[in-house]
Design a protein around this motif. Structure first.
Motif, short mmCIF file in Angstrom:
data_model
loop_
_atom_site.label_atom_id
_atom_site.label_comp_id
_atom_site.label_asym_id
_atom_site.label_seq_id
_atom_site.Cartn_x
_atom_site.Cartn_y
_atom_site.Cartn_z
N ASN A 358 36.64 45.22 40.56
CA ASN A 358 36.51 43.76 40.77
C ASN A 358 35.27 43.23 40.06
O ASN A 358 35.31 42.19 39.40
CB ASN A 358 36.38 43.44 42.27
CG ASN A 358 37.73 43.27 42.94
OD1 ASN A 358 38.75 43.22 42.28
ND2 ASN A 358 37.72 43.19 44.26
N SER A 362 34.98 40.56 37.00
CA SER A 362 34.29 39.27 37.20
C SER A 362 33.23 39.02 36.12
O SER A 362 32.77 37.90 35.94
CB SER A 362 33.63 39.23 38.58
OG SER A 362 32.41 39.94 38.55
N SER A 394 31.05 36.05 37.67
CA SER A 394 31.31 34.63 37.96
C SER A 394 30.95 34.23 39.39
O SER A 394 30.79 33.05 39.70
CB SER A 394 32.80 34.37 37.75
OG SER A 394 33.53 35.23 38.62
N GLY A 395 30.83 35.22 40.25
CA GLY A 395 30.65 34.90 41.68
C GLY A 395 32.00 34.52 42.28
O GLY A 395 32.98 34.29 41.55
N ILE A 402 38.79 34.85 50.41
CA ILE A 402 39.04 36.10 49.70
C ILE A 402 39.62 37.23 50.56
O ILE A 402 40.16 38.17 50.03
CB ILE A 402 37.77 36.62 48.99
CG1 ILE A 402 36.60 36.48 49.92
CG2 ILE A 402 37.50 35.91 47.70
CD1 ILE A 402 35.84 37.71 49.90
N PHE A 407 45.52 36.38 48.37
CA PHE A 407 44.68 35.40 47.67
C PHE A 407 44.09 36.07 46.44
O PHE A 407 43.39 37.09 46.54
CB PHE A 407 43.55 34.87 48.56
CG PHE A 407 42.58 34.01 47.78
CD1 PHE A 407 42.93 32.71 47.42
CD2 PHE A 407 41.37 34.52 47.35
CE1 PHE A 407 42.06 31.93 46.67
CE2 PHE A 407 40.50 33.76 46.59
CZ PHE A 407 40.84 32.46 46.25
N THR A 408 44.39 35.50 45.28
CA THR A 408 43.86 36.07 44.04
C THR A 408 43.63 34.96 43.03
O THR A 408 44.32 33.94 43.06
CB THR A 408 44.83 37.13 43.46
OG1 THR A 408 44.26 37.66 42.27
CG2 THR A 408 46.21 36.57 43.15
N THR A 409 42.65 35.14 42.17
CA THR A 409 42.46 34.18 41.08
C THR A 409 42.79 34.87 39.76
O THR A 409 42.56 34.33 38.70
CB THR A 409 41.00 33.69 41.04
OG1 THR A 409 40.15 34.83 40.89
CG2 THR A 409 40.62 32.90 42.27
N ARG A 410 43.29 36.11 39.88
CA ARG A 410 43.56 36.88 38.66
C ARG A 410 45.03 36.86 38.30
O ARG A 410 45.89 36.89 39.20
CB ARG A 410 43.07 38.32 38.85
CG ARG A 410 41.57 38.30 38.94
CD ARG A 410 40.98 39.61 39.25
NE ARG A 410 39.54 39.44 39.37
CZ ARG A 410 38.77 40.11 40.18
NH1 ARG A 410 39.28 41.01 40.97
NH2 ARG A 410 37.48 39.88 40.20
N GLY A 413 46.54 39.90 39.50
CA GLY A 413 45.98 40.35 40.79
C GLY A 413 47.03 40.28 41.89
O GLY A 413 48.02 39.57 41.79
N MET A 414 46.78 41.03 42.94
CA MET A 414 47.69 41.00 44.07
C MET A 414 47.01 40.36 45.29
O MET A 414 47.67 39.92 46.22
CB MET A 414 48.14 42.40 44.41
CG MET A 414 49.28 42.36 45.39
SD MET A 414 49.97 43.93 45.78
CE MET A 414 50.28 44.67 44.29
N GLY A 415 45.70 40.31 45.26
CA GLY A 415 44.98 39.66 46.34
C GLY A 415 44.98 40.47 47.63
O GLY A 415 44.90 39.91 48.72
N MET A 416 45.08 41.80 47.51
CA MET A 416 45.07 42.64 48.72
C MET A 416 43.84 43.54 48.76
O MET A 416 43.52 44.10 49.81
CB MET A 416 46.32 43.53 48.75
CG MET A 416 47.61 42.81 49.05
SD MET A 416 47.58 41.98 50.63
CE MET A 416 47.33 43.37 51.72
N ALA A 442 28.05 38.18 42.17
CA ALA A 442 28.43 38.40 43.56
C ALA A 442 27.90 39.74 44.06
O ALA A 442 27.59 40.63 43.27
CB ALA A 442 29.95 38.39 43.68
P1 ADP Z 1 42.76 41.00 43.37
O1 ADP Z 1 41.69 41.80 42.68
O2 ADP Z 1 44.11 41.61 43.30
O3 ADP Z 1 42.76 39.55 43.00
P2 ADP Z 1 41.07 41.25 45.67
O4 ADP Z 1 41.36 41.11 47.12
O5 ADP Z 1 40.37 42.48 45.24
O6 ADP Z 1 42.44 41.04 44.93
O7 ADP Z 1 40.20 40.01 45.23
C1 ADP Z 1 40.58 38.73 45.64
C2 ADP Z 1 39.88 37.68 44.80
O8 ADP Z 1 38.49 37.70 45.11
C3 ADP Z 1 39.95 37.91 43.32
O9 ADP Z 1 41.14 37.36 42.77
C4 ADP Z 1 38.73 37.18 42.83
O10 ADP Z 1 38.97 35.79 42.74
C5 ADP Z 1 37.73 37.37 43.95
N1 ADP Z 1 36.78 38.45 43.68
C6 ADP Z 1 36.83 39.74 44.12
N2 ADP Z 1 35.73 40.42 43.71
C7 ADP Z 1 34.97 39.55 43.03
C8 ADP Z 1 33.67 39.65 42.39
N3 ADP Z 1 32.97 40.79 42.34
N4 ADP Z 1 33.18 38.53 41.79
C9 ADP Z 1 33.89 37.37 41.84
N5 ADP Z 1 35.09 37.21 42.42
C10 ADP Z 1 35.62 38.29 43.02
#
Ligand code: ADP
Length: 460
Positions: A358, A362, A394-395, A402, A407-410, A413-416, A442
């Motif tokens: 992660n 980021s 990026s934070g 999260i 929930f994912t911004t990727r 990504g799967m958001g798990m 972050a």
């Molecule tokens: P995924 O990686 O599949 O998106 P995660 O649960 O690991 O699922 O992360 C969820 C969301 O949290 C990511 O999509 C991202 O937006 C944010 N995130 C996780 N780790 C970081 C990080 N180190 N810095 C910034 N954003 C993060």
């Protein structure tokens, strides 16, 4: 009997209430003229000046040839009796007003179940006069819901025989043709010998409450179904996520292996390293599957005593290619005297891999010179070791969401990941948290409880 007056007719008239005089004199005169006996009610003034009601009557005494020789009369003070009767009537009237005003249905039955009274509220509710059809059977058939008539009839019949109190919920037909749920009760009234003389019943409308209960039950049912579905979705996503990690490592390393081997001359040494990583990932996938099966069989995994610093080191070594691909650097700051922690080694390694991955992702938009991943570990008192992974990425864009599953911004990504990491750490008795750094990037941290027993087998 009290004598108030005697002598001529005009003498007693002075004692009669002025409003009664005319009528009384007319009656007396009529009797004097006709010889008919008289009975009348009038108010007479007592010596203390108070007017009291009397019943006055007179009968003719006839002498020779049926001639009226005298009139015998009597006057009886009926003031107290009248007052008592009036009070009683007032009480009855008051009570019947109260009975009609009660915002519930009231009814009365004879000991054999014949209805003898319903209050106004109930008559208005039913919109019909059920006293005409008052036997228990006819009432049951006309005003009760067809499904309730028999059970209510049976229960009420039983209570009429045994004298037990009656209490039931049932539906009554309202005048608009709608059945409404009621809560009904009835109690017997007994005479001094204990014999039941009548039954009094009360039922009030609980339709809205019953419907609210029903809605609540349906909502709870739907919620339970939705929760089950959500759990299932969460679980399958979690399994997919865990298995995906080694699978994608296998795919990457197979590519690398093929590349090394297709070089001219083939780089066998690097190919062997890539093949070795494929084996490790495959073993790891197998391990994950084994743990998931164990989860369903409720078998707890054996925990081993580990050195946290060595564990982090190992993960960093495994991920060295990936770290290089993101053009990032890793710096560490470890506790020099690492405590031992009892953990599921594979699970905690997975947490570290996930968090490092992660963090690397980021930092993709961070200036290449500043892509630093700083991993620290230190003791938190005697109880726990604390590990933090700080990045210069990026934070978190929406830190409140999260841990929400999916929930994912990727893009892929799967958001798990973070919610799985948190549940792994919490299942070890630790805490898991995330934060945005003041200067950007972050930090994700967690604690793991320290075991009393030192780790002798592992060099620090
Ligand atoms: P995924 O990686 O599949 O998106 P995660 O649960 O690991 O699922 O992360 C969820 C969301 O949290 C990511 O999509 C991202 O937006 C944010 N995130 C996780 N780790 C970081 C990080 N180190 N810095 C910034 N954003 C993060």
């Amino acid at each position: 009997m009290q004598t108030y007056f005697g002598g001529r007719l005009d003498q007693p008239i002075a004692y009669i209430h002025p409003d009664d005089r005319k009528g009384v004199v007319a009656i007396w005169r009529h009797s004097l003229r006709t010889g008919e006996p008289f009975d009348s009610e009038l108010r007479l003034r007592r010596s203390d000046g108070q007017f009291r009601r009397f019943h006055v009557s007179g009968r003719p005494f006839r002498g020779d040839r049926n001639y009226i020789a005298a009139w015998h009369g009597q006057s009886i003070d009926i003031e107290d009796e009248k007052l008592a009767r009036e009070n009683l009537l007032n009480r009855i009237m008051e009570l019947s007003i109260v009975v009609d005003m009660v915002p519930s249905n009231l009814w009365r039955l004879t000991p054999d179940g014949t209805t003898t009274l319903v209050n106004k509220h109930m008559a208005d509710f039913l919109g019909r006069e059920i006293l005409d059809e008052s036997t228990m059977e006819t009432v049951m058939d006309t005003i009760f819901h067809p499904d309730d008539a028999a059970p209510v009839g049976n229960e009420l019949g039983r209570c009429l025989i045994t004298g037990d109190s009656f209490a039931m919920r049932y539906r009554l037909l309202r005048k608009d043709g709608i059945y409404r749920w009621m809560s009904g009760r009835a109690e017997p009234m007994r005479d001094k010998d204990g014999q039941i003389v009548q039954w009094f019943g009360l039922c009030h409308d609980i339709h809205d409450q019953v419907q609210a209960e029903e809605n609540l039950r349906r909502t709870a049912e739907r919620l339970a179904q939705a929760t089950q579905a959500a759990h299932l979705a969460e679980l399958s996503a979690s399994i997919a996520h865990e298995v995906n990690q080694p699978l994608s490592a296998i795919a990457t390393d197979s590519d690398a292996c093929t590349r090394w081997l297709s070089l001219e001359p083939p780089n066998v040494e690097r190919a062997i390293i890539a093949a070795g990583r494929i084996t490790t990932a495959a073993v790891s996938a197998g391990e994950i599957v084994r743990r998931i099966r164990a989860l369903f069989q409720h078998i707890s995994q054996p925990r081993t005593l580990e050195n946290a610093n060595l564990l982090i080191d190992e993960v960093c070594r495994v991920m060295v290619d990936e770290i290089g691909a993101h053009a990032a650097r890793i710096t560490t700051d470890f506790d020099m005297d690492p405590p031992s922690i009892a953990i599921d080694r594979v699970q905690v390694q997975q947490v570290l891999v996930n968090l490092i991955r992660n963090a690397l992702q980021s930092m993709d938009r961070t200036d290449k010179n500043e892509r630093v991943l700083h991993i620290v570990s230190w003791r938190e008192g005697h109880e726990a070791i604390r590990i933090e992974i700080r990045d210069s990425g990026s934070g978190f864009s929406d830190i409140t969401r999260i841990f929400e599953p999916f929930f994912t911004t990727r893009k892929n990504g799967m958001g798990m990941g973070l919610s799985i990491c948190r549940s792994i750490i919490e299942s070890h008795g630790g805490r898991f948290w995330v934060a945005n750094n003041e200067g950007g990037g972050a930090t994700v941290g967690f604690t793991l409880p320290i075991e009393a027993e030192p780790v002798n087998s592992i060099a620090g």
